[in-house]
Design a protein around this motif. Sequence first.
Motif, PDB file in Angstrom:
ATOM      1  N   SER A   2       0.845  -1.191   0.000  1.00 56.99           N
ATOM      2  CA  SER A   2       0.000   0.000   0.000  1.00 56.99           C
ATOM      3  C   SER A   2       0.883   1.243   0.000  1.00 56.99           C
ATOM      4  O   SER A   2       1.937   1.265   0.648  1.00 56.99           O
ATOM      5  N   GLU A 137      -4.992  11.419   6.695  1.00 60.17           N
ATOM      6  CA  GLU A 137      -6.096  12.122   6.044  1.00 60.17           C
ATOM      7  C   GLU A 137      -5.873  13.634   5.947  1.00 60.17           C
ATOM      8  O   GLU A 137      -6.624  14.314   5.252  1.00 60.17           O
ATOM      9  N   SER A 171      -4.298   7.010   3.482  1.00 54.92           N
ATOM     10  CA  SER A 171      -5.744   6.954   3.217  1.00 54.92           C
ATOM     11  C   SER A 171      -6.216   8.383   3.016  1.00 54.92           C
ATOM     12  O   SER A 171      -5.932   9.260   3.841  1.00 54.92           O
TER      13      SER A 171
END
Length: 601
Positions: A2, A137, A171
């Motif tokens: 990832s 975020e 993310s």
Amino acid sequence: MSPKVSDQILERLRDWDVEYVFGYPGDGINGLLAAWGRADNRPVFIQARHEEMAAFEAVGYAKFSGRTGVCAATSGPGAIHLLNGLYDAKLDHVPVVAIVGQTDRSAMGGSYQQEVDLLSLYKDVAAEYCQMVTVPEQLPNVLDRAMRTAAARRTVTAVIVPADVQELDYSPPEHAFKMVPSSLGDPRWTVVPQEEELQRAAEVLNSGRKVAMLVGQGARGARRQVEEVAELLGAGVAKALLGKDALPDVLPYVTGSIGLLGTRPSYELMRDCDTLLTVGSSLPYTQFLPGFEQARGVQIDLDPFMVGLRYPYEVNLVGDAARTLDALLPLLVRKEDRDWQRTVCDNTERWWEVMERRAGVEADPINPEYAVHALDHLLPDDAMVAADSGSAANWYARHLRFRGRMRGSLSGTLATMGPGVPYAIGAKFAHPDRPAIAIVGDGAMQMNGLAELITVAKYWQRWDDPRLVVAVLNNRDLNQVTWEMRAMQGAPSFLPSQQLPDVDYAGFARGLGLGGECADQPGQVPDGWQRALAADRPYVLELVTDPAVPPIPPHATWDQIQAAAESVLRGDADRAAMVRQGFRAKLQELLPSFGGRHGRH
């Protein structure tokens, strides 16, 4: 695998078309360095020898490219080292983004190794935007705002990323409460003053008989408009040092630099005018502007925070220089009486004759004014010139006539030592197809220029045009401060603080595989410059210059110069015989440059 937060940072920098990040590694940014490895070194990481130099290179890149510079450093000492270069950017209104590491979040507050309160440390230098990323975020919003704010406000911003956050899986922000999405884009806009304000400014300018203009770096994109206004108003134009490349010096009414390092005709222009138009300059030296009751004034600046600062202007116009002057031009009435402008042109022509004479004064061994003056007619029309702080800046300001596409800069407001060589490196990355020249004193060269020659050696072969010339004025003295002590305090040179060890600068360059030579006689100077500018690799031209040649300010009085001479005689016993024989004769020969035709000053 990832993508990590560090991967997202580099991807977003690529989205912003960032070409280079100037930095130095450390474990506080190990996550970012690993991401650079995964990203095939895009944007390209340029390794300086010191974080301060990385910041200077980012500033030089920004100044010469017109884009935002980006630098990176590790936590603690690395982030601290960036500060001087970042303050240079802030004070000269240059967009630079600093990306710095921080200790892991779990260690914060625990007096951990290299733990520094970076939010507090950067609170001033990055006052417009400084944020720490604590969760994935927050990206890309934090980085986007840092890039956008730096460009829009022409300032420094900072993004602090703890080491453990760099390693987190990325993310993006969700379409949810307390999530902040973001978008790319550096919006452009044009600010033009209201018609009523333009009419007021035109009334002031049209009523003046002796109009002086002062232009700074904010006028760089308004060359055509400034020339048209000067022609309509019959004005003379002085340039703040950061605006040296805003207007060609070959125009007869351009008087050159203003201020402590300025020219005599610029001093006379402000002394005798009755109207002042300032465009894109925040020159701090009020004493070099007209007397407060002497002239009516108009200022144009893009930043409302910077208007009305230096002079009691009657009209302050907030707007883009080019568009504001375009709107102002139809309101101006051509002045038929050209006596004032002819006087300005005559004063300027006489000044360049004086510069020729000053450069021709004999010295022991080389007159530093001649060392730089000899470059003037050899400069390529697309040259990028950086000067360091110190007496080298005097000769850069007074002896080089910019023309064509020439660009130039120095540390204008912070006036810090050391940016000359890294500025030139940044300029070469901005325009690898153009020649760059750095004019530095031996003090600045010893401070950090020698180390950055290693950076030059590391990267020069990727530049389309390999020419980067570093001219070192070697006088074994911290000369500007020495003369300030003499002229302002009447004190002799304090050798323990001022005298420098002699270094083989050209030999050091040759040891790195660069070109290099030393000129220690005046006859060697022109050929040295020509060889340096024709070399197939970066080149160090060491010029052994005389520390007894004074950097005379344009407003200096004869009494001040004599006091400086007497301090030399009192303090430098080992040079007293030479000074007694030659120094007063030198000053007499230089008298026209600070005394005018009547010797009043």
